[in-house]
Design a protein around this motif. Structure first.
Motif, PDB file in Angstrom:
ATOM      1  N   GLU A   1      24.149  11.374  36.911  1.00  0.00           N
ATOM      2  CA  GLU A   1      25.095  11.585  35.826  1.00  0.00           C
ATOM      3  C   GLU A   1      25.324  13.085  35.625  1.00  0.00           C
ATOM      4  O   GLU A   1      24.365  13.875  35.630  1.00  0.00           O
ATOM      5  CB  GLU A   1      24.562  10.952  34.538  1.00  0.00           C
TER       6      GLU A   1
ATOM      7  N   ASN B   1      30.086  15.143  40.044  1.00  0.00           N
ATOM      8  CA  ASN B   1      31.459  14.712  40.220  1.00  0.00           C
ATOM      9  C   ASN B   1      31.776  14.585  41.705  1.00  0.00           C
ATOM     10  O   ASN B   1      31.084  15.167  42.549  1.00  0.00           O
ATOM     11  CB  ASN B   1      32.443  15.675  39.546  1.00  0.00           C
TER      12      ASN B   1
ATOM     13  N   GLU C   1      31.889   4.965  39.389  1.00  0.00           N
ATOM     14  CA  GLU C   1      31.761   4.207  38.151  1.00  0.00           C
ATOM     15  C   GLU C   1      30.355   3.632  38.012  1.00  0.00           C
ATOM     16  O   GLU C   1      29.762   3.660  36.931  1.00  0.00           O
ATOM     17  CB  GLU C   1      32.792   3.079  38.114  1.00  0.00           C
ATOM     18  N   ASP C   2      29.823   3.111  39.111  1.00  0.00           N
ATOM     19  CA  ASP C   2      28.484   2.515  39.079  1.00  0.00           C
ATOM     20  C   ASP C   2      27.408   3.542  38.752  1.00  0.00           C
ATOM     21  O   ASP C   2      26.368   3.200  38.179  1.00  0.00           O
ATOM     22  CB  ASP C   2      28.166   1.863  40.426  1.00  0.00           C
ATOM     23  N   ARG C   3      27.653   4.803  39.102  1.00  0.00           N
ATOM     24  CA  ARG C   3      26.630   5.829  38.928  1.00  0.00           C
ATOM     25  C   ARG C   3      26.906   6.764  37.745  1.00  0.00           C
ATOM     26  O   ARG C   3      26.141   7.694  37.502  1.00  0.00           O
ATOM     27  CB  ARG C   3      26.535   6.671  40.212  1.00  0.00           C
ATOM     28  N   GLY C   4      27.987   6.522  37.013  1.00  0.00           N
ATOM     29  CA  GLY C   4      28.309   7.377  35.881  1.00  0.00           C
ATOM     30  C   GLY C   4      28.751   8.767  36.297  1.00  0.00           C
ATOM     31  O   GLY C   4      28.491   9.759  35.592  1.00  0.00           O
ATOM     32  N   VAL C   5      29.419   8.841  37.430  1.00  0.00           N
ATOM     33  CA  VAL C   5      29.859  10.120  37.988  1.00  0.00           C
ATOM     34  C   VAL C   5      31.368  10.241  37.799  1.00  0.00           C
ATOM     35  O   VAL C   5      32.114   9.270  37.987  1.00  0.00           O
ATOM     36  CB  VAL C   5      29.484  10.189  39.490  1.00  0.00           C
ATOM     37  N   SER C   6      31.854  11.428  37.451  1.00  0.00           N
ATOM     38  CA  SER C   6      33.277  11.621  37.225  1.00  0.00           C
ATOM     39  C   SER C   6      34.023  11.803  38.544  1.00  0.00           C
ATOM     40  O   SER C   6      33.455  12.233  39.554  1.00  0.00           O
ATOM     41  CB  SER C   6      33.519  12.829  36.320  1.00  0.00           C
TER      42      SER C   6
END
Length: 404
Positions: A111, A114, A134-139
């Motif tokens: 998290e 990007n 999305e699965d990893r909370g990454v922009s």
């Protein structure tokens, strides 16, 4: 062999080109969606499945023959991409390989990180990474299409990347416009910030040599059915990185690369066809040629003539608009057109009725269609040439369009 390929000799190798419709020869301008194949490809596939068919690894004759065939083709792909054979993974297609690989690579993200994708790409190099992010909370950051260059300049990446960027996913040639991207420049920028670069070379490989060492990329994917082979995908990955990333695999499957990345039983018939396809490409460079660069040099000579003729015939057709690079350089012989008079589907159907095969729609490059200000449901008329096409076919296609 002369320095320039004989178009007649090339066309003789492709049985599909003899097809006729209503007394006229069929014109295959649908190559960006999948090329025709030389006769050696189905012959090799037939020979394998009829005389050598077995699963990989048996101690009996056909099992050993399958192991040897796959190893030989992997070596040939290594020559094709200028990498080691252990860096070559086979799979169903580019999209499936990218989905599987993105799932594994994303486990190294955290998290606050990007990744970067581009508006120029086929969605197989966008949605795959978006879902993983999305699965990893990454922009996810999106490189915008540049309407001036009709591509994405390296300077654009420099504005979007930072020290928390983990991946840059970008195409080397647009499947919609044919526009090139400076991948070597993109790789230099990505590595300066500690990011990996994942290249979609599906549209690039039929037209230009794919040299991963020269490109400087970490990962690259392409599909053989776009460059005169069967339906099989290829993933290149730097061996030092592929050994660090944990693949999703079943417990008894091999742990060494590249086999740990090849889930389940591979399509060995397609692998055999891939070997024949690459053998055909090598043959274009001359007898005894072991350099794909020579072959692609000759392909480039033929395709440049096609680009010049297409652009010359397009000049003066005010009702047609070309989207993409307007000159000969910086593009593949792939052309995206719209008309002020007819929809892309109308154009494609009219051409098809006269034996000219072309595509209409968004070609899965939906973000690029949006950037061009076009309706996704309409998209463009895409006409793409390969080295087996002729200037006479281009003239015929424009004559057909003039009659609409």
């Amino acid at each position: 062999m002369s320095s320039r390929l004989s178009l007649g000799c090339v066309r003789e190798e492709f049985p599909a080109l003899a097809r006729r419709l209503g007394g006229e020869s069929v014109v295959y301008f649908d190559g960006p969606g999948g090329s025709q194949v030389p006769r050696v490809v189905p012959e090799a596939m037939s020979d394998y499945i009829l005389h050598h068919n077995a699963n990989h690894g048996g101690c009996f004759a056909t099992g050993r023959e399958t192991v040897e065939m796959v190893a030989d083709v992997r070596e040939l792909v290594g020559l094709f991409l200028n990498c080691e054979s252990s860096e070559v993974t086979f799979g169903q297609n580019m999209t499936s390989l990218t989905f599987a690989f993105s799932r594994a690579l994303s486990q190294t993200w955290a998290e606050g990180d990007n990744i970067i994708v581009s508006q120029l790409d086929h969605d197989a190099n966008i949605s795959t990474w978006r879902r993983a992010a999305e699965d990893r909370g990454v922009s996810v950051r999106i490189l915008p299409f540049d309407p001036v260059t009709q591509s994405i300049p390296v300077e654009t990446l420099e504005r979007f990347i930072d020290e928390r960027t983990r991946l840059v996913a970008i195409t080397s040639s647009s499947n919609l416009l044919g526009s090139h991207v400076d991948i070597a420049g993109m790789s230099e920028v990505a590595h300066r910030f500690g990011a990996y670069i994942y290249v979609d070379a599906v549209h690039h490989a039929p037209h230009y040599r794919v040299d991963v060492a020269a490109l400087g990329c970490d990962f690259l994917v392409c599909s053989a059915y776009k460059f005169f082979g069967p339906h099989i995908g290829i993933l290149y990955g730097r061996k030092d990185l592929m050994r660090l990333i944990e693949p999703y695999k079943i417990e008894p499957s091999p742990v060494e690369i590249p086999h740990c990345w090849e889930t389940g039983t591979q399509n060995f018939t397609a692998v055999a066809g891939l070997g024949a396809c690459l053998g055909y490409l090598l043959s274009l460079g001359g007898e005894g040629n072991g350099d794909f660069g020579l072959s692609y040099g000759r392909i480039g000579e033929m395709e440049r003539l096609l680009v010049e003729r297409f652009l010359a015939r397009l000049d003066g057709h005010n009702f047609l608009r070309l989207h993409g690079v307007s000159g000969v350089s910086g593009r593949a012989p792939t052309f995206a057109l719209t008309s002020v008079r007819h929809t892309p589907e109308d154009l494609a159907r009219h051409l098809a009725d006269h034996g000219v095969f072309g595509w209409n729609g968004h070609m899965y490059a939906v973000n690029l269609v949006d950037a061009l200000g076009l309706d996704r449901s309409d998209g463009v008329l895409r006409l793409g040439m390969l080295h087996y096409n002729s200037v006479d076919e281009i003239d015929y296609a424009f004559d057909v369009l003039d009659g609409l």
